[in-house]
Write an enzyme that holds these catalytic residues in place. Structure first.
Site: not given
Ligand code: F6P
Length: 347
Positions: A10, A20, A125, A168-169, A184, A251
């Site tokens: 990602g 750079r 993440d 954030g997976r 929040a 929402r």
């Molecule tokens: O690891 C970075 C991340 O943006 C995670 O937060 C997310 O779950 C995942 O990559 C999304 O991946 P992709 O861009 O392959 O859908």
């Protein structure tokens, strides 16, 4: 000496600032540097391009990655890694800028084929061990906080509850940190390990209190980490009957990939530059199979920069695994920090 550099997995804001710095460091040291297109995919196919300081002058402020990225399935196979190693025969080292999967790949290249690799932590993440921050986290947090401010404007106009889901997976860091910064009312993260019914019941109480006449809030904002299993739309559906009791609508917004884009913040550019210089210094000193961490929680090998320390990739990957399975003291500290905010956020 010729060095190859790639970005993988990602993308994260600040990856270009790292490229750079790598290119400029190499120019100063009289080293050739080649950018690899599209991460390990391009490496397998030998897509190299020479990079000069003039090519990278403007890119520090760009989001995404000018080198391109990929989640390479071919590289996950032994044959793919052997092909990648063959393409590096004329290079003396590879710089990998990426997250958990990308640095696992770099470690495998070193173990299986003796490729000299150094890693830079880059992932929004913040799920990597041995670094308190990865490149991209700060920009992502700023984007989330700004999005929450905007959502709060419209939420207050309608006296609504908003569930905002952030990436954030498996790691709840982005949700936790932005919940505090955005003010929040509640934060949901996988590391807390609460089941769906408990979450719904607790959020019902937060909504009830928030919109009670004596408190009179105009919006209730709930930050939800991607790793929490209950889908955001289902959560919204389950909260609506509870919000009906206080005449409020619910929402949901999934910020998704929006959080990965944008010009990197000062902090991300700064750590990208300093981590890169420390990594390239290590490579030119003959070190390999290491990642440079930024102000890590655990002591590593010192570099000339007091904020940057070196860790064997194997150690870093172990720490990453324990961060994700909850056994790491870092995860426990994060959860403890959020527990202190429980009850405070909702006031
Ligand atoms: O690891 C970075 C991340 O943006 C995670 O937060 C997310 O779950 C995942 O990559 C999304 O991946 P992709 O861009 O392959 O859908």
């Amino acid at each position: 000496m010729a060095v190859a550099v790639l970005t993988s997995g990602g993308d994260a804001p600040g990856m270009n600032a790292a490229v750079r710095a790598v290119v400029k460091f190499c120019a100063r040291e009289g080293l050739e540097v080649h950018g690899v297109r599209n991460g390990y995919e391009g490496l397998i196919d030998g897509f190299f391009e020479p990079l000069h300081p003039r090519d990278v002058d403007p890119i520090g402020s760009y989001g995404g990655t000018v080198l391109g990225s990929a989640r390479s399935k071919r590289f996950m196979t032994p044959e793919g890694r052997a092909a990648a190693a063959r393409q590096l025969a004329d290079h003396d080292g590879l710089v990998v800028i990426g997250g958990n999967g990308s640095l696992t790949g770099a470690h495998a290249l070193h173990l299986e084929h003796g490729v000299k690799v150094v890693g830079l932590p880059a992932s929004i993440d913040n799920d990597l061990g041995c670094t308190s921050l990865a490149i991209g986290v700060d920009t992502a947090l700023n984007t989330i906080v700004e999005a929450c401010d905007r959502i709060s404007d419209t939420a207050r106009a309608h006296r609504r509850v908003f569930v905002v889901e952030v990436m954030g997976r498996q790691c709840g860091y982005l949700a936790m940190a932005s919940a505090v910064a955005a003010g929040a009312d509640a934060c949901l993260y996988r590391e807390r390990g609460k089941d769906e019914d408990t979450l719904v019941a607790e959020l019902g109480a937060v909504i009830d209190r928030g919109f009670a006449p004596e408190r009179g809030k105009q919006r209730v904002l709930i930050l939800k980490a991607e790793g929490v299993e209950v889908p955001t739309d289902r959560l919204v559906r389950r909260l609506q009957p509870l919000a009906d009791a206080v005449q409020a609508d619910v929402r949901g917004t999934v910020l998704g990939h929006l959080v990965r884009g944008g010009s990197p913040s000062y902090q991300d550019r700064m750590i990208a530059g300093r981590l890169s210089v420390a990594a390239l210094t290590a490579l030119t000193e003959g070190k390999s199979d290491v990642m440079v961490g930024w102000q890590p929680w655990v002591p590593g090998e010192a570099t000339a920069d007091p904020s940057c320390q070196l860790f064997p990739l194997a150690t870093m990957l172990e720490h990453t695994a324990s961060l994700l399975d909850g056994s790491s003291p870092v995860t426990r500290r994060r959860v403890r920090m959020m527990e202190q905010f429980e009850g405070v956020l909702a006031v």
